[in-house]
Design a protein around this motif. Structure first.
Motif, short mmCIF file in Angstrom:
data_model
loop_
_atom_site.label_atom_id
_atom_site.label_comp_id
_atom_site.label_asym_id
_atom_site.label_seq_id
_atom_site.Cartn_x
_atom_site.Cartn_y
_atom_site.Cartn_z
N THR A 91 0.83 -1.20 0.00
CA THR A 91 0.00 0.00 0.00
C THR A 91 0.86 1.25 0.00
O THR A 91 0.60 2.21 -0.74
CB THR A 91 -0.94 0.00 1.22
N ASP A 92 1.91 1.25 0.83
CA ASP A 92 2.82 2.40 0.87
C ASP A 92 3.47 2.63 -0.48
O ASP A 92 3.58 3.77 -0.95
CB ASP A 92 3.90 2.20 1.94
N ILE A 93 3.92 1.58 -1.11
CA ILE A 93 4.56 1.70 -2.43
C ILE A 93 3.57 2.23 -3.46
O ILE A 93 3.90 3.10 -4.27
CB ILE A 93 5.16 0.34 -2.87
N ALA A 94 2.33 1.74 -3.42
CA ALA A 94 1.32 2.24 -4.35
C ALA A 94 1.08 3.73 -4.13
O ALA A 94 0.95 4.50 -5.09
CB ALA A 94 0.02 1.46 -4.18
N ASN A 95 1.04 4.16 -2.88
CA ASN A 95 0.85 5.58 -2.58
C ASN A 95 2.03 6.41 -3.08
O ASN A 95 1.84 7.53 -3.57
CB ASN A 95 0.65 5.80 -1.08
N ILE A 96 3.22 5.88 -2.96
CA ILE A 96 4.40 6.58 -3.47
C ILE A 96 4.31 6.73 -4.99
O ILE A 96 4.61 7.80 -5.54
CB ILE A 96 5.70 5.85 -3.05
N TYR A 97 3.89 5.67 -5.68
CA TYR A 97 3.75 5.76 -7.13
C TYR A 97 2.71 6.82 -7.53
O TYR A 97 2.91 7.56 -8.49
CB TYR A 97 3.36 4.40 -7.73
N VAL A 98 1.62 6.90 -6.79
CA VAL A 98 0.60 7.91 -7.08
C VAL A 98 1.20 9.31 -6.91
O VAL A 98 1.02 10.19 -7.76
CB VAL A 98 -0.64 7.72 -6.18
#
Length: 84
Positions: A53-60
Motif C-alpha cells: 500500500t505504501d509503495i502504491a501511494n508513493i507511485y501515485v
C-alpha cells in the motif's frame, strides 16, 4: 516361549500408556509452536500488505509530481511539446 501372564500384560500396557502420554505432550508442544508460527506469518502478511500500500501511494505521488513537472516544463518552453 515365555508364558503370558496378567502381570506381563499389565506391564506392557503401562509402557504403552506412558509412551502415549509422551506423544501427547510432544504433540501439544508442536501444536503451540505451530500456532505461534501461524500468528507470526499472519503478522508478516499484514506488514507486506502495508508495504504494498505504501509503495502504491508513493507511485501515485510520483505520478502527480511528474504531471506537474511536465506541465511546468511546457510552460517554460523547456520541452519540444506545445504548451497547454
Amino acid at each position: 516361549m515365555a508364558e503370558v501372564t496378567n502381570g506381563l500384560l499389565l506391564a506392557v500396557l503401562k509402557q504403552i500408556h506412558s509412551r502415549h502420554g509422551n506423544v501427547e505432550d510432544r504433540l501439544g508442544g508442536m501444536d503451540g509452536r505451530l500456532h505461534s508460527l501461524s500468528e507470526q506469518l499472519r503478522g508478516l502478511s499484514n506488514e507486506v500488505g502495508a508495504a504494498h500500500t505504501d509503495i502504491a501511494n508513493i507511485y501515485v505521488s510520483l505520478g502527480k509530481l511528474d504531471t506537474r513537472l511536465t506541465r511546468k516544463e511546457r510552460r517554460l518552453d523547456l520541452t519540444d511539446e506545445p504548451a497547454e
